[in-house]
Motif scaffolding. Sequence first.
Motif, PDB file in Angstrom:
ATOM      1  N   ARG A 366      -5.732 -44.141  21.561  1.00  0.00           N
ATOM      2  CA  ARG A 366      -4.808 -43.815  21.743  1.00  0.00           C
ATOM      3  C   ARG A 366      -4.639 -43.703  20.257  1.00  0.00           C
ATOM      4  N   MET A 367      -3.466 -43.191  19.683  1.00  0.00           N
ATOM      5  CA  MET A 367      -2.962 -42.956  18.125  1.00  0.00           C
ATOM      6  C   MET A 367      -1.439 -42.768  18.165  1.00  0.00           C
ATOM      7  N   ALA A 368      -0.634 -43.583  17.391  1.00  0.00           N
ATOM      8  CA  ALA A 368       0.803 -43.332  17.154  1.00  0.00           C
ATOM      9  C   ALA A 368       1.072 -43.307  15.979  1.00  0.00           C
ATOM     10  N   PRO A 369       0.647 -42.351  15.122  1.00  0.00           N
ATOM     11  CA  PRO A 369       0.756 -43.188  13.287  1.00  0.00           C
ATOM     12  C   PRO A 369       2.026 -42.630  13.111  1.00  0.00           C
ATOM     13  N   PRO A 370       2.497 -42.778  11.733  1.00  0.00           N
ATOM     14  CA  PRO A 370       4.237 -43.285  11.339  1.00  0.00           C
ATOM     15  C   PRO A 370       4.575 -41.407  11.284  1.00  0.00           C
ATOM     16  N   LEU A 371       5.335 -41.601  11.764  1.00  0.00           N
ATOM     17  CA  LEU A 371       5.989 -40.209  11.688  1.00  0.00           C
ATOM     18  C   LEU A 371       6.174 -39.244  10.300  1.00  0.00           C
ATOM     19  N   ILE A 372       5.692 -39.560   9.246  1.00  0.00           N
ATOM     20  CA  ILE A 372       6.170 -38.857   7.978  1.00  0.00           C
ATOM     21  C   ILE A 372       4.382 -38.597   7.391  1.00  0.00           C
ATOM     22  N   ILE A 373       3.608 -38.545   8.379  1.00  0.00           N
ATOM     23  CA  ILE A 373       2.260 -38.069   7.894  1.00  0.00           C
ATOM     24  C   ILE A 373       2.079 -36.916   8.308  1.00  0.00           C
ATOM     25  N   ASP A 374       1.334 -36.193   6.556  1.00  0.00           N
ATOM     26  CA  ASP A 374       1.094 -35.276   5.953  1.00  0.00           C
ATOM     27  C   ASP A 374      -0.173 -34.094   6.608  1.00  0.00           C
ATOM     28  N   ASP A 375      -0.208 -33.326   6.134  1.00  0.00           N
ATOM     29  CA  ASP A 375      -1.434 -32.791   5.997  1.00  0.00           C
ATOM     30  C   ASP A 375      -2.524 -33.431   5.110  1.00  0.00           C
ATOM     31  N   ASP A 376      -2.104 -34.063   4.468  1.00  0.00           N
ATOM     32  CA  ASP A 376      -3.954 -34.988   3.889  1.00  0.00           C
ATOM     33  C   ASP A 376      -4.163 -35.776   4.422  1.00  0.00           C
ATOM     34  N   ASP A 377      -3.316 -36.857   5.411  1.00  0.00           N
ATOM     35  CA  ASP A 377      -3.536 -37.867   6.225  1.00  0.00           C
ATOM     36  C   ASP A 377      -4.129 -36.900   7.147  1.00  0.00           C
ATOM     37  N   ILE A 378      -4.188 -35.716   8.284  1.00  0.00           N
ATOM     38  CA  ILE A 378      -4.229 -35.357   8.877  1.00  0.00           C
ATOM     39  C   ILE A 378      -5.918 -34.840   8.522  1.00  0.00           C
ATOM     40  N   ASP A 379      -6.601 -35.012   7.477  1.00  0.00           N
ATOM     41  CA  ASP A 379      -7.704 -34.460   7.420  1.00  0.00           C
ATOM     42  C   ASP A 379      -8.617 -35.314   7.322  1.00  0.00           C
ATOM     43  N   GLU A 380      -7.838 -36.532   6.453  1.00  0.00           N
ATOM     44  CA  GLU A 380      -8.296 -37.522   6.536  1.00  0.00           C
ATOM     45  C   GLU A 380      -9.113 -38.490   7.864  1.00  0.00           C
ATOM     46  N   PHE A 381      -7.962 -38.381   8.494  1.00  0.00           N
ATOM     47  CA  PHE A 381      -8.788 -38.613  10.197  1.00  0.00           C
ATOM     48  C   PHE A 381      -8.954 -38.037  10.911  1.00  0.00           C
ATOM     49  N   ALA A 382      -9.082 -36.441  10.672  1.00  0.00           N
ATOM     50  CA  ALA A 382     -10.170 -35.632  11.265  1.00  0.00           C
ATOM     51  C   ALA A 382     -11.259 -36.840  10.632  1.00  0.00           C
ATOM     52  N   ALA A 383     -11.703 -35.713   9.997  1.00  0.00           N
ATOM     53  CA  ALA A 383     -13.345 -36.667   9.012  1.00  0.00           C
ATOM     54  C   ALA A 383     -13.312 -37.877   9.388  1.00  0.00           C
ATOM     55  N   ARG A 384     -12.893 -39.385   9.389  1.00  0.00           N
ATOM     56  CA  ARG A 384     -12.984 -40.259   9.711  1.00  0.00           C
ATOM     57  C   ARG A 384     -13.240 -40.567  11.058  1.00  0.00           C
ATOM     58  N   LEU A 385     -12.424 -39.572  12.191  1.00  0.00           N
ATOM     59  CA  LEU A 385     -12.774 -39.652  13.565  1.00  0.00           C
ATOM     60  C   LEU A 385     -13.791 -38.937  13.537  1.00  0.00           C
ATOM     61  N   GLY A 386     -14.123 -37.778  13.188  1.00  0.00           N
ATOM     62  CA  GLY A 386     -15.523 -37.231  12.840  1.00  0.00           C
ATOM     63  C   GLY A 386     -16.381 -37.708  13.004  1.00  0.00           C
ATOM     64  N   ASN A 387     -17.108 -38.745  12.475  1.00  0.00           N
ATOM     65  CA  ASN A 387     -17.461 -39.845  11.044  1.00  0.00           C
ATOM     66  C   ASN A 387     -17.739 -40.589  13.095  1.00  0.00           C
ATOM     67  N   SER A 388     -16.731 -40.944  13.206  1.00  0.00           N
ATOM     68  CA  SER A 388     -16.881 -42.864  14.466  1.00  0.00           C
ATOM     69  C   SER A 388     -17.714 -42.222  15.738  1.00  0.00           C
ATOM     70  N   LEU A 389     -17.131 -40.782  15.912  1.00  0.00           N
ATOM     71  CA  LEU A 389     -17.521 -40.367  16.980  1.00  0.00           C
ATOM     72  C   LEU A 389     -18.785 -39.805  16.847  1.00  0.00           C
ATOM     73  N   ALA A 390     -19.862 -39.599  16.020  1.00  0.00           N
ATOM     74  CA  ALA A 390     -20.914 -39.421  15.995  1.00  0.00           C
ATOM     75  C   ALA A 390     -22.002 -40.155  15.874  1.00  0.00           C
ATOM     76  N   ALA A 391     -21.385 -41.045  15.594  1.00  0.00           N
ATOM     77  CA  ALA A 391     -22.357 -42.397  14.992  1.00  0.00           C
ATOM     78  C   ALA A 391     -21.984 -43.221  16.421  1.00  0.00           C
ATOM     79  N   VAL A 392     -21.060 -43.137  17.511  1.00  0.00           N
ATOM     80  CA  VAL A 392     -21.010 -43.430  18.079  1.00  0.00           C
ATOM     81  C   VAL A 392     -21.958 -42.548  19.416  1.00  0.00           C
ATOM     82  N   ALA A 393     -21.997 -41.384  19.425  1.00  0.00           N
ATOM     83  CA  ALA A 393     -22.245 -40.267  20.040  1.00  0.00           C
ATOM     84  C   ALA A 393     -24.063 -40.600  19.606  1.00  0.00           C
TER      85      ALA A 393
END
Length: 396
Positions: A366-393
């Motif tokens: 589940r994700m419920a980030p602040p309503l103020i997030i921007d492109d940079d936040d989403i880029d960083e989120f995608a990279a960190r989530l991708g690394n986490s999913l890959a590590a678990v997989a």
Amino acid sequence: MNAWQDRFDRRLMRSMAMPLAKLERGEGSRVWDDTGKEYLDFLAGIAVNALGHAHPVFVEAVSAQAAKLAHVSNYFTTEPALELAERITRLAGAGDAGRVWFGNSGAEANEAAFKLARLNNSGGARTRVLSLVDGFHGRTMGSLALTGKAHMRDAFEPLPGGVEHIPATIEALEANIDDAVAALFLEPIQGEAGVVELPDGFLETARELTHRHGALLIVDEIQTGAGRTGEWFAFQHAGITPDAITVAKGIGGGFPIGALVTFGRASSLYSKGQHGSTFGGNPLATAVANAVLGEIERAGLLENATRRGRQIGERVAALESPLVAGVRGRGLLIGIALTEPVAAAVVAEAMHGGLIVNAANDSTIRMAPPLIIDDDDIDEFAARLGNSLAAVAATL
């Protein structure tokens, strides 16, 4: 066990799990722990910190009101309380008949709504209150009775009676709503169940049936309100008018406040002395909520929630992880469905990599980030989530 964990274990009630970290400060969409480690916060205090952390509007509102008047009890009113009541009824579309009761949390708002349901019982024939299987409405005795999760209720039975939990299907609505029903409680998106949306046409059918049989339709907007789904309140996506909504979390942006908002005839059910709260509607909480909601409106954050939610869904799909089955939710209340029951492991990897998300259940992030997030936040989120999913997989 380190020093702060030992202190927590010794003095905090064991109704709560050991915290994931000891946080020291925050700014925008980021927080830092006691070691100085930075995290991207995509949970926002479970849909609470609508403006992120230490937003200047929030800080100014707290400071300015605290310097004037913080508490007066319910024997008096103040301008912030009046202004907030007017603001919330306007945003909810409650019209001239709209009224507000202020409390301090979502559970308190749902307790007030439960009592409202009991008052909808002219002649004593309305003995039934309906809520949905897997719904979550709080942990006080009344709100827990409404909660459709047996494992949360079992240890505390007997709970207040008369509540029936029905499946979230249109067929169940049609089979169960009759003239003996006082109210139907529901979440427009079941957050604690894994960010599960109701079936198409469910809200419209619920509104038609409750209206036909004289029951109240009470919508729990505690997690979905304050612009999180791209509308001020999630029921507005369906174009209906409920009899009451409960709100909390994001309306205070981090300051504790909750409210019951009534529409139409429901606004006349309570009478003097039937409910109250010492702290409810205090000037400090209501001043902060006015500032938070005002900034959401001024900064166009409803539109940002819609746009960023769509971006997040696209970025998660682009990861092409074998663990991702799909994305659910609306706006910035998002659930990532997993193909394996490894949500806790993904959350742990994400924390290690500096990303805060939540396991709603074994197979949902589940994700419920602040309503103020921007492109940079989403880029960083995608990279960190991708690394986490890959590590678990890689461990499967």
